[in-house]
Design an enzyme around this catalytic site. Sequence first.
Site, PDB file in Angstrom:
ATOM      1  N   ASP A 148       0.837  -1.199   0.000  1.00 19.65           N
ATOM      2  CA  ASP A 148       0.000   0.000   0.000  1.00 19.65           C
ATOM      3  C   ASP A 148       0.873   1.250   0.000  1.00 19.65           C
ATOM      4  O   ASP A 148       2.040   1.207   0.375  1.00 19.65           O
ATOM      5  CB  ASP A 148      -0.916   0.034   1.230  1.00 19.65           C
ATOM      6  N   GLU A 149       0.278   2.369  -0.394  1.00 12.90           N
ATOM      7  CA  GLU A 149       0.898   3.687  -0.248  1.00 12.90           C
ATOM      8  C   GLU A 149       2.376   3.721  -0.636  1.00 12.90           C
ATOM      9  O   GLU A 149       3.230   4.109   0.161  1.00 12.90           O
ATOM     10  CB  GLU A 149       0.704   4.183   1.196  1.00 12.90           C
ATOM     11  N   VAL A 150       2.676   3.315  -1.866  1.00 17.05           N
ATOM     12  CA  VAL A 150       4.073   3.348  -2.328  1.00 17.05           C
ATOM     13  C   VAL A 150       4.359   4.765  -2.835  1.00 17.05           C
ATOM     14  O   VAL A 150       4.377   5.030  -4.037  1.00 17.05           O
ATOM     15  CB  VAL A 150       4.326   2.302  -3.440  1.00 17.05           C
TER      16      VAL A 150
END
Length: 473
Positions: A148-150
């Site tokens: 997630d949230e790279v």
Amino acid sequence: AMAAGGLRQRLVHLDLKGAPPRAAYLGQVLPLLRALGATGLLLEYEDTFPYTGPLEPLRAPHAYSRQELRELLGLAKEQGLEVVPLVQSFGHMEFVLKHKEFAHLREVRMFPNALNPHKEESRALVKAMIDHVMALHEDLKWFHIGCDEVYYLGEGEESKQWLQQQENTPEKLCLSHIKAVASCMASSYPTVTPIVWDDMLRGISEETLAESGVPQLVQPMIWDYAADLDVESKVLLVEKYRRCGFSKVWFASAFKGATGVNQSLTLIGHHLQNHLQWLKVASSTPTDVLQGIALTGWQRYDHFSVLCELFPVAIPSLAVCLQALENGGYSETVKENVEKLLGMPNLEIDTFMSTSLGTFPGSTILTLVTQVSFYLKSSVDELLERNRYVTGWFSPYHRKRKIIHPIIMHHFQPDAISLLSKWNAVVQDLQAAMEQVFHNSTVEEWMEENVHPSLQKLQQVVDDLDKAIKAQT
């Protein structure tokens, strides 16, 4: 009926990157989780896993020992709880990339959050982490690889060059790394299915997703922690994922750690609402598509942020949410059942809990944290900022010069001293209760954030009074 349909798997997420409870405490909590309707655990180890060899730097001073984890996993098995480990493999890699040994694997040189997907060594690192964690677990069905949230993906030097080539996009870069990690898992652990957070996939076109080969390798976990979650758009998202070739999806709700980065108390109503919305999504999703739900309980927003609600503080919220899922809704009966299981006389859903005691493991922490969160700052501010004797006759100017009117002193010195001793006693009790459940580093961090600012202000006034009086005589 609804729960029996779509949400057979109910995983409780333990976010161990902040305030990781002592192993013995987790052991006490497992039977309660089972009784409340949990079917498994999503264990986000982060820096608490006992990594060894080249990976030893990842291990925090308070990491669990192999022995502790073996016992905990054994207890989970006895309780019939399915364990799903979570190891980040792309974004949220601060706990790895902050170390000088691994800093050369950052996507952007200055930022320790995202892994450089172009380097062979990055994949070797992820494989080593997964292998370490796999070795300690038996009979796994799923393994969560994060993703997630790279943030800042595509902004590193190698990525910029790669993106100049025709056809290359940040989306394809993202998918190719997920595919590499998932393929590596498929060849080493063919019976284990990887799960990924879905936020990096949501905006990608069906065509691109389908062509990537990722849908055949992973199950997406669709997360949304809002109380007003849009049911219709979630149903459409599930259908989109189905058309792309994903065989199953998971949902992810939140029982804590999603309403404020430094939140100290959990508002049950907000999280209950989130679960009731997810139940509506589940009722519109074919049962053969839905694998289950993870109830997330974030403990920090990221590796470097402050602590949000402590796990014991959020147990009533977790209990209400699990019971709502198991019963397909919330009712007076569900409420009474939760009260009985937690030993709490009256559960408050739409306001913060009063300071009533429960009998569940860690309930003293809830009672005392509630007291501190409600009354510590306000009572100190009341004395120091709204008491006319303090603001009028013992201002910072007076305090610095040790000027005090002896008569005025009698008007507030007793109040200041009794308030200080009252709070010192509460904090001592809280400290003792927290030490049963947490390591000293956690107790220290929580106290410094939530107690010291007000308590030190009060202590300082009492000390200054003393000095001023002594200067008079």
